[in-house]
Each structure stands twice: as C-alpha cells, then as structure tokens.
Design a protein around this motif. Structure first.
Motif, PDB file in Angstrom:
ATOM      1  N   ASP A   1      -3.316   1.775  -1.130  1.00  0.00           N
ATOM      2  CA  ASP A   1      -3.205   1.899   0.333  1.00  0.00           C
ATOM      3  C   ASP A   1      -1.821   1.386   0.733  1.00  0.00           C
ATOM      4  OD1 ASP A   1      -5.792   2.737   0.221  1.00  0.00           O
ATOM      5  OD2 ASP A   1      -6.654   0.996   1.238  1.00  0.00           O
ATOM      6  N   THR A   2      -1.095   2.178   1.488  1.00  0.00           N
ATOM      7  CA  THR A   2       0.338   1.919   1.696  1.00  0.00           C
ATOM      8  C   THR A   2       0.718   2.123   3.163  1.00  0.00           C
ATOM      9  OG1 THR A   2       0.903   2.523  -0.572  1.00  0.00           O
ATOM     10  CG2 THR A   2       2.645   2.796   1.060  1.00  0.00           C
ATOM     11  N   THR A   3       1.646   1.303   3.637  1.00  0.00           N
ATOM     12  CA  THR A   3       2.253   1.521   4.958  1.00  0.00           C
ATOM     13  C   THR A   3       3.695   1.953   4.754  1.00  0.00           C
ATOM     14  OG1 THR A   3       0.866  -0.192   5.924  1.00  0.00           O
ATOM     15  CG2 THR A   3       2.777   0.500   7.208  1.00  0.00           C
TER      16      THR A   3
ATOM     17  N   GLY B   1       2.503  -1.904  -0.019  1.00  0.00           N
ATOM     18  CA  GLY B   1       1.847  -0.945  -0.893  1.00  0.00           C
ATOM     19  C   GLY B   1       2.806  -0.490  -1.983  1.00  0.00           C
ATOM     20  N   ALA B   2       2.594   0.719  -2.499  1.00  0.00           N
ATOM     21  CA  ALA B   2       3.422   1.241  -3.585  1.00  0.00           C
ATOM     22  C   ALA B   2       3.259   2.753  -3.669  1.00  0.00           C
ATOM     23  CB  ALA B   2       3.026   0.613  -4.920  1.00  0.00           C
ATOM     24  N   VAL B   3       4.329   3.427  -4.080  1.00  0.00           N
ATOM     25  CA  VAL B   3       4.355   4.898  -4.141  1.00  0.00           C
ATOM     26  C   VAL B   3       4.874   5.332  -5.507  1.00  0.00           C
ATOM     27  CG1 VAL B   3       5.465   6.959  -3.166  1.00  0.00           C
ATOM     28  CG2 VAL B   3       4.649   5.139  -1.654  1.00  0.00           C
ATOM     29  N   GLU B   4       4.134   6.253  -6.136  1.00  0.00           N
ATOM     30  CA  GLU B   4       4.544   6.825  -7.420  1.00  0.00           C
ATOM     31  C   GLU B   4       5.341   8.094  -7.194  1.00  0.00           C
ATOM     32  OE1 GLU B   4       0.957   5.760 -10.573  1.00  0.00           O
ATOM     33  OE2 GLU B   4       1.126   7.768  -9.741  1.00  0.00           O
ATOM     34  N   LEU B   5       6.461   8.232  -7.898  1.00  0.00           N
ATOM     35  CA  LEU B   5       7.229   9.482  -7.876  1.00  0.00           C
ATOM     36  C   LEU B   5       7.045  10.166  -9.220  1.00  0.00           C
ATOM     37  CD1 LEU B   5      10.564   8.320  -6.181  1.00  0.00           C
ATOM     38  CD2 LEU B   5       8.498   9.236  -5.114  1.00  0.00           C
TER      39      LEU B   5
END
Lengths: 116, 116
Positions: free
Chosen positions: B78-80, B38-42
């Motif tokens: 959707d992220t793990t 997945g991917a996460v925005e900061l």
C-alpha cells in the motif's frame, strides 16, 4: 542548444587526439566532461555503449554519486573537451536549470538504450 | 533528505493499494511520481529492475524525453504517491537545485544497476 553552449565559455578545455583514453572503468573520477567538438566513445567491458557527440556530456555519474567510473571513455576522433568539476557542476545546476535538464536528457538517453 | 520532503507538500497525492499498476511499459506518460510512503516495483518485460522506496522518484523519463514508459510500475505494498506534472517538475528544478540532484541520483542508481 546542447549543453556545449552552456558551459563552453565557463569551463577549462582540453584537446585530446583520436584514440586518447579520457578515463577507464573503475577509475575514481572528480570531473564530468562536455564535448565541445569531436566525439567520445563510452565502452563497458570493451563493448561500445554509446557515442557522445558535440554538445553532449559524459562522466556525470562520478559527480552525482561519487562512485568509480562505470565506463571507459575514448576520443573517437580529435576532440575538444570542456572539463567540469563539482563546484562548476553545482553552480551550473543552480544557475541554469536548462543545464540540469540537459544532463538528465543525456542520462535518459542512456537509460533508454538499456531498456531501463 | 530524499526527494519526498521536497515535493510532499507541493504535489497532488494518490493512495494506491498493493498490486496496483501505476503505469505500463509503452504507455504515454505525462507525470512523474514520488514515493511519499510505501514502495514501487519497476519491471521490464516482467523482470524486476528496481524497487523505489520512500523518498525515491520514478517515471521521470517521460517528462525529460517525452517517450513512452520504458518500464511497468506496480505498488509493491500500500503506497502513497506524489504526482508531479511537467509544470511542477520544471518549477522544482528551477527553484530547488537539490531536487534536480535527487532526480539525477535516482537515474544514476538505475544506470549503475545496468553497468552503464
């Protein structure tokens, strides 16, 4: 204990008088530095970003991502530096986890300073 | 290899749907995170600072300097996540120097992004 104690006896030293430019923005770099005593100013485009004091480290980005220097480093006062090459850097990380944590702390302080 | 491989089997996992806020600016934090997939925005004050993709880590500052979160982290898709507490963090630094280097690389990329 700052990082100074960890590498003070293991690294090559250099004495630099106040005002000495240690490296310039966009230089290629193959060393990081520890401040054994004295203080070093880091500037970006002329603006002071941070002052590295006794026990602090700088120049670590060049060893981590091999990119050119992002800042200019100048001795703010007469300063003694410990000079750490890639081999020593990897050795210190492997042998002394507290060194890795100190480098991370130094980077964290700079990230916080940027609100990052 | 990204950090993902290093901790994928060692850490607790959590699945977060797209849009989930993982932590907010100024929260107290006691975990760091790895993106298993997945991917996460900061974001800082609403502005996207960086996108952390598979194998990347974030939230490490809270474990290093114990300050409140400087950024808001949101699942971009959707992220793990792998969830790493202080104990695991210190263990990984001690046992796998490549983990320390990967955390430093992640921090270096963020510092470079700030021209720091």
């Amino acid at each position: 204990m700052g990082v100074g104690g960890l590498f003070a006896n293991a690294a090559q030293r250099e004495h630099v008088p106040a005002g000495t430019i240690i490296f310039r923005e966009n230089d290629q770099g193959v060393h990081m530095f520890g401040v054994v005593n004295g203080a070093v100013e880091l500037r970006a485009r002329g603006r002071v970003v941070t002052l590295i004091e006794e026990g602090g480290v700088f120049g670590e980005l060049a060893l981590i991502d091999h990119s050119p220097r992002s800042l200019t480093a100048t001795a703010a006062v007469d300063t003694t530096l410990a000079i750490i090459d890639t081999h020593m850097f990897l050795f210190l990380i492997q042998e002394t986890p507290s060194f890795a944590l100190e480098v991370m702390s130094s980077m964290a302080a700079r990230l916080r300073a940027y609100g990052a």
